[in-house]
Design a protein around this motif. Sequence first.
Motif, PDB file in Angstrom:
ATOM      1  N   GLU A 142     -12.846 -10.108  -6.549  1.00 31.15           N
ATOM      2  CA  GLU A 142     -13.751 -11.251  -6.537  1.00 31.15           C
ATOM      3  C   GLU A 142     -14.610 -11.248  -5.276  1.00 31.15           C
ATOM      4  OE1 GLU A 142     -13.630 -16.135  -6.217  1.00 31.15           O
ATOM      5  OE2 GLU A 142     -11.774 -15.034  -6.594  1.00 31.15           O
TER       6      GLU A 142
ATOM      7  N   ALA B  70      -7.594  -1.648  -6.539  1.00 31.56           N
ATOM      8  CA  ALA B  70      -8.336  -2.861  -6.889  1.00 31.56           C
ATOM      9  C   ALA B  70      -9.772  -2.797  -6.374  1.00 31.56           C
ATOM     10  CB  ALA B  70      -7.629  -4.094  -6.330  1.00 31.56           C
TER      11      ALA B  70
ATOM     12  N   GLY C 112      -1.943  -8.608   3.590  1.00 29.21           N
ATOM     13  CA  GLY C 112      -2.010  -8.478   2.136  1.00 29.21           C
ATOM     14  C   GLY C 112      -1.385  -7.226   1.580  1.00 29.21           C
TER      15      GLY C 112
ATOM     16  N   GLN D  22      -2.108  -0.304  -4.436  1.00 26.70           N
ATOM     17  CA  GLN D  22      -2.659  -1.303  -5.342  1.00 26.70           C
ATOM     18  C   GLN D  22      -3.947  -1.902  -4.797  1.00 26.70           C
ATOM     19  OE1 GLN D  22       0.492  -4.168  -6.077  1.00 26.70           O
ATOM     20  NE2 GLN D  22       1.927  -2.532  -6.634  1.00 26.70           N
ATOM     21  N   PHE D  23      -3.989  -2.120  -3.495  1.00 26.56           N
ATOM     22  CA  PHE D  23      -5.194  -2.687  -2.883  1.00 26.56           C
ATOM     23  C   PHE D  23      -6.369  -1.726  -3.035  1.00 26.56           C
ATOM     24  CE2 PHE D  23      -8.099  -3.516   0.626  1.00 26.56           C
ATOM     25  CZ  PHE D  23      -8.256  -4.902   0.554  1.00 26.56           C
TER      26      PHE D  23
ATOM     27  N   LEU E 105       1.849  -1.552  -2.148  1.00 34.25           N
ATOM     28  CA  LEU E 105       0.802  -2.566  -2.011  1.00 34.25           C
ATOM     29  C   LEU E 105      -0.486  -1.969  -1.461  1.00 34.25           C
ATOM     30  CD1 LEU E 105       2.832  -5.639  -0.673  1.00 34.25           C
ATOM     31  CD2 LEU E 105       2.004  -5.218  -3.003  1.00 34.25           C
TER      32      LEU E 105
ATOM     33  N   ASN F  71      -6.114  -9.390  -0.632  1.00 37.61           N
ATOM     34  CA  ASN F  71      -5.015  -8.661  -1.266  1.00 37.61           C
ATOM     35  C   ASN F  71      -5.535  -8.053  -2.562  1.00 37.61           C
ATOM     36  OD1 ASN F  71      -4.776 -10.724  -3.371  1.00 37.61           O
ATOM     37  ND2 ASN F  71      -3.826 -11.997  -1.780  1.00 37.61           N
ATOM     38  N   ALA F  72      -4.664  -7.370  -3.287  1.00 39.73           N
ATOM     39  CA  ALA F  72      -5.096  -6.696  -4.512  1.00 39.73           C
ATOM     40  C   ALA F  72      -5.579  -7.670  -5.580  1.00 39.73           C
ATOM     41  CB  ALA F  72      -3.954  -5.845  -5.053  1.00 39.73           C
ATOM     42  N   HIS F  73      -5.174  -8.932  -5.477  1.00 45.59           N
ATOM     43  CA  HIS F  73      -5.518  -9.912  -6.510  1.00 45.59           C
ATOM     44  C   HIS F  73      -6.864 -10.579  -6.282  1.00 45.59           C
ATOM     45  CE1 HIS F  73      -1.458  -9.404  -7.999  1.00 45.59           C
ATOM     46  NE2 HIS F  73      -0.980  -9.697  -6.808  1.00 45.59           N
ATOM     47  N   ASN F  74      -7.312 -10.657  -5.039  1.00 42.67           N
ATOM     48  CA  ASN F  74      -8.572 -11.372  -4.785  1.00 42.67           C
ATOM     49  C   ASN F  74      -9.698 -10.497  -4.242  1.00 42.67           C
ATOM     50  OD1 ASN F  74      -7.942 -11.008  -2.062  1.00 42.67           O
ATOM     51  ND2 ASN F  74      -7.434 -13.161  -1.675  1.00 42.67           N
TER      52      ASN F  74
END
Length: 225
Positions: A180, A214, A195, A210-211, A207, A174-177
């Motif tokens: 990393e 990211a 995601g 955003q992905f 979303l 997803n956009a948060h991980n």
Amino acid sequence: MGLLTYSPSRTRIKICGLRTPADIDAAVQAGVDAVGFVFYPPSVRSVSPNIAAQLISRLPAGIDAVGLLVNATDAECAAIRAAAPITLWQFHGDETPERCREIAQNDPWMKAARIGKQFAFNDFSLQYRDADAFLLDALVEGYGGGGVPFDWQEIPQTWVSENAPRVVLSGGLNAHNVGEAIARLHPCAVDVSSGVESSKGVKDAALMTQFVQAVRVADAKASPQ
């Protein structure tokens, strides 16, 4: 450019499980390199070959139309080929290398690996050495789209370094991980489905954007200044 055009400074992006014209338009607007169509009836994201054909007609040149199959029969494959101009095949079932080649014919294809403890990476890449890409997914019930990441530390660094031009990372991104994941593994491409959904099987345009953003931020951080 397509999903499997490897560039160390630009991670390619695939969004899978698209089912509506709005999904397609949002993915294209976000700047993806490929969209995936699920030809597996038990999935909530499944589409018919005719629907896929209509959706693919909305894609500009250069964006791959990926057909996801799970142990598809000859009749199912023939129906897809007759209707939908798939440019890249993705095998998520128990297909042997010979079966993958038979279905893909002269088209590029990738084989999904469901990563659990003690997964034999070298054996897998040797067995499917003719694949154009290896899609690394989480070991979950069903076939993909579970929204569950796997432990990226399970991937041997030497293996991922040697195979980076063919690695498509999936499984709970997803956009948060995703940043990393890119920083750790530097894959050719990333693949997302759940995601970028507001509910199971329902894509969310915000979303998706955003992905993609990211991923681009992660690429910028990874590039030499």
